[in-house]
Every structure is written in structure tokens, then in C-alpha cells.
Scaffold this motif. Structure first.
Motif, PDB file in Angstrom:
ATOM      1  N   ALA A  50      49.636  43.407  -9.498  1.00  0.00           N
ATOM      2  CA  ALA A  50      49.855  41.958  -9.468  1.00  0.00           C
ATOM      3  C   ALA A  50      48.677  41.225  -8.827  1.00  0.00           C
ATOM      4  CB  ALA A  50      51.145  41.644  -8.706  1.00  0.00           C
ATOM      5  N   LEU A  53      45.297  41.343 -10.958  1.00  0.00           N
ATOM      6  CA  LEU A  53      45.301  40.366 -12.048  1.00  0.00           C
ATOM      7  C   LEU A  53      45.173  38.942 -11.532  1.00  0.00           C
ATOM      8  CD1 LEU A  53      48.147  41.840 -14.307  1.00  0.00           C
ATOM      9  CD2 LEU A  53      45.696  41.806 -14.805  1.00  0.00           C
ATOM     10  N   TYR A  54      45.947  38.622 -10.520  1.00  0.00           N
ATOM     11  CA  TYR A  54      45.962  37.240 -10.038  1.00  0.00           C
ATOM     12  C   TYR A  54      44.635  36.869  -9.377  1.00  0.00           C
ATOM     13  CZ  TYR A  54      47.998  32.876  -8.439  1.00  0.00           C
ATOM     14  OH  TYR A  54      48.264  31.549  -8.255  1.00  0.00           O
ATOM     15  N   THR A  57      41.879  36.403 -11.944  1.00  0.00           N
ATOM     16  CA  THR A  57      42.076  35.132 -12.647  1.00  0.00           C
ATOM     17  C   THR A  57      41.649  33.965 -11.776  1.00  0.00           C
ATOM     18  OG1 THR A  57      43.962  36.073 -13.856  1.00  0.00           O
ATOM     19  CG2 THR A  57      43.758  33.678 -13.842  1.00  0.00           C
ATOM     20  N   SER A 156      52.835  29.359 -11.397  1.00  0.00           N
ATOM     21  CA  SER A 156      52.516  30.438 -10.452  1.00  0.00           C
ATOM     22  C   SER A 156      52.905  30.072  -9.027  1.00  0.00           C
ATOM     23  CB  SER A 156      51.022  30.779 -10.521  1.00  0.00           C
ATOM     24  OG  SER A 156      50.230  29.716 -10.027  1.00  0.00           O
ATOM     25  N   HIS A 220      52.704  35.395 -13.025  1.00  0.00           N
ATOM     26  CA  HIS A 220      51.747  35.738 -14.082  1.00  0.00           C
ATOM     27  C   HIS A 220      51.801  34.780 -15.270  1.00  0.00           C
ATOM     28  CE1 HIS A 220      50.673  39.316 -11.909  1.00  0.00           C
ATOM     29  NE2 HIS A 220      51.943  39.638 -11.798  1.00  0.00           N
ATOM     30  N   GLN A 223      48.190  33.781 -16.552  1.00  0.00           N
ATOM     31  CA  GLN A 223      47.528  34.795 -17.382  1.00  0.00           C
ATOM     32  C   GLN A 223      48.080  34.811 -18.800  1.00  0.00           C
ATOM     33  OE1 GLN A 223      48.673  35.433 -14.271  1.00  0.00           O
ATOM     34  NE2 GLN A 223      47.150  36.587 -13.109  1.00  0.00           N
TER      35      GLN A 223
END
Length: 353
Positions: A50, A53-54, A57, A156, A220, A223
Motif C-alpha cells: 500500500a 504504491l501510494y 504516486t 484517498s 488507492h 491510482q
């Protein structure tokens, strides 16, 4: 690789989280200790995925020119530091075979760790909230990308805030990997204890409401919306109706509304003790209404625009090919490798061509 130069702290954090996923998966294969029916290393792996990815981004997002950069340069390291500290404690507790969240054990390591969580998690949330407030009203990239970023930031932040609802599920008793009985002051399962049979990979409860579902979807959302934006941009090369960026922006906006509705529906299920895979008639009706509205709105957005219309940035269509398609980050326009001026005009060619 450019991001590692311009957003070094965030990208190093994302890399560290990705490395944690690899280490955690290896640990799961070698360490058979269990917490609530799953490997003690399952939570570090999930948090690693998690945050990798975050954070990546967020690095990509903050790399774009924006107003308030002097503030985001401070907030980004705060976000990264609190993420590393919080996830680091999760790893420590996994290695110790005990719980990281809401653990009432009185040993020094856990007592200090709970203080870390009490201060670190709000710091993580408010750093993310302030970054969102700074970027929310700015245009980044083309219209569709801007819509995806704005809606994704809101979703988010809401998704991150949903984690605080675990306190409403009440306390529970659970056993550590060594068999010691401890009291946890909160849980993520409504209508049942944590550790009930769950779905493969995610572990989401098959028997009760699980707050981790809307929490995950919310975190997410950006994304997912950015991925949709990229897919629409690529499809514009073959689908004339996708060449108008206003059409793509409307579709992304519709998808954002549908995605936010999905977060709301799964939150309702979780708080009412209802498993995701066992919805009642009311939830099924809500899903049907959301899907029908989104499909109808997207169809109208696509077919309301003539197939041979020009892009609103001035990129005309010649035959069945677009003369120019803007990049996801709002970059240059190209035609067979040649850069165009705004409005689709070709630059003067040199005498050697």
C-alpha cells in the motif's frame, strides 16, 4: 529514474516499502507463526504494498510544477518519515509475534510503539490532508488527468480517515503467536471477531463486515483513476470519440463518482456487519443503480461528441488519425515523431529534410 533525483525522499521510501514486501514474502515462507489465522508477516507485506504504491504516486504528483511547492517540500518528508516509523513498528511487532495496532500489552517495546502510533498516524494523515488541500485546486496535466488527481486526492483522504472508525467496533481478546492472551482496544471487523475466515490474498472477512475494504478502496482511488486516464488516452489513438479531452475528462469524472459510491456502499456494508460477498437486497439495489447511472452517463458522454471533432487543445483529426494527443502529464504533441505547435501547426522544416 528522474523521480529519484527530484523526489528522492519519497522515492527512497517507496523503494524501501517495496523491499519490505520482498522480505516479508520470504519471511512468510520460512516463519510459520500465525496471528488471527494468518502469517505474522501478512500485515507488513500489505502495508508495504500500500505505501509503495501510494508514496510513488505522491512523488509523481509532486514532481509536477505547482503552487505551494515550498510547503509540499516540507510535507513530503514528514509523510515519508511518519510512514517509515509506523510501518517499521509493524515490522518489529511482526518479528515479535504480536499485534501492532491497539495492543494493550505493557512491555516496554509495545508501550513505546503505541505512543508512536498515537502520534505518528495523525501526522501521516494530516501531512497527506495538507498536500491534498494544496494540490486540489491546481491544474496538473490535461483535463482528464486533473479530474483524476482532484477526485483521487479527495477519495484517498477520506479512505485514510476511515481507518479511525475501527474504534467503533469495540475491543476484543486475541492470542499472540506464542499463545499469550491480550486485549486489543479496537478491531476492523463489525459483527464478528477479527480472524474469521477471509478471502484469499486480501483476508477480508467472508462472514462479517470488514472496514479494511472501504479503507483500501479509498486509499488507492487515485491510482485507479489515473490508470483509467492512461487507458483512455491510449484508446484515443484508435477510437475517434476519445480524442476530445473533454470527453475523457467527463468519463473520468463519472468513474470517480462511481468509485466514491463503491467506497460508500462497502462502508455501509462494513458498519452493518455485512460481508462483501453476501450483500442483502438493499445493497444489490444500490450497486445496480450506481452501475446503471455510470454506464448511461458514460455512454452519453461518448456519443454526444461527434467522432470527427477536434481536440479542445487544438489537435485536429486527419482521416482516422489524431494530429495530436496530449500526454497524461500534459506534455508535447507529436505526429509521427515531429513536434507540433499549439493548434496543430507544423514547425518550419529545415532545408536538410
Amino acid at each position: 529514474m528522474e523521480l529519484f533525483r527530484t523526489q528522492r525522499i519519497l522515492m527512497c521510501t517507496a523503494t524501501l516499502m517495496a523491499a519490505l514486501v520482498v522480505v516479508g514474502l520470504c519471511a512468510m515462507a520460512l516463519d510459520d507463526r500465525m496471528l488471527l489465522g494468518v502469517s505474522v508477516w501478512a500485515k507488513p507485506v500489505k502495508f508495504g504494498v500500500a505505501f509503495a504504491l501510494y508514496t510513488a504516486t505522491l512523488a509523481w504528483l509532486l514532481d509536477h510544477p505547482h503552487r505551494g511547492r515550498r510547503w509540499t517540500r516540507v510535507l513530503a518528508p514528514v509523510f515519508a518519515a511518519t510512514a517509515v516509523i509506523d510501518v517499521g513498528f509493524i515490522v518489529v511487532q511482526a518479528a515479535r509475534g504480536t499485534f501492532s495496532h491497539f495492543n494493550s500489552q505493557t512491555d516496554p517495546v509495545n508501550s513505546i510503539g503505541q505512543i508512536v502510533f498515537t502520534t505518528g498516524v495523525p501526522g501521516l494523515f494530516f501531512a497527506n490532508l495538507l498536500i491534498a488541500c494544496i494540490l486540489l485546486w491546481q491544474r496538473i496535466g490535461d483535463s482528464a488527468t486533473t479530474v483524476a488527481i482532484r477526485a483521487g486526492l479527495v477519495i484517498s483522504v477520506v479512505g485514510m480517515a476511515l481507518g479511525y472508525l475501527v474504534g467503533f467496533a469495540g475491543p476484543q481478546l486475541a492470542r499472540t503467536a506464542s499463545g499469550e492472551l491480550v486485549t486489543l482496544s479496537a478491531k476492523h471487523t463489525f459483527g464478528g471477531p477479527d480472524g474469521t475466515p477471509g478471502m484469499p490474498i486480501t483476508g477480508w472477512s467472508l462472514q462479517a463486515g470488514d472496514l479494511r475494504i472501504p479503507h483500501f478502496l479509498g486509499l488507492h482511488g487515485m491510482q485507479i483513476l489515473l490508470l483509467l486516464t492512461f487507458v483512455l488516452l491510449v484508446s484515443a489513438r484508435r477510437l475517434p470519440r476519445m480524442r476530445d479531452q473533454r470527453t475523457r475528462a467527463r468519463i473520468v469524472g463519472i468513474a470517480a463518482g462511481g468509485y466514491a459510491s463503491a467506497v460508500a456502499i462497502t462502508l455501509w456494508q462494513a458498519l452493518h456487519g455485512q460481508s462483501l460477498v453476501h450483500p442483502d437486497a438493499g445493497v444489490l439495489c444500490a450497486w445496480a443503480v450506481v452501475v446503471a447511472i455510470c454506464v448511461a452517463a458514460a455512454a452519453f458522454a461518448v456519443w454526444a461528441v461527434p467522432a470527427d471533432s477536434a481536440d479542445d487543445d487544438g489537435a485536429a483529426v486527419v482521416g482516422d488519425k489524431p494530429v495530436g494527443i496530449e500526454s497524461v502529464t500534459g506534455g508535447r504533441e507529436f505526429v509521427e515523431g515531429r513536434t507540433l505547435r499549439p493548434g496543430g501547426a507544423r514547425p518550419a522544416q529545415s532545408s536538410t529534410t
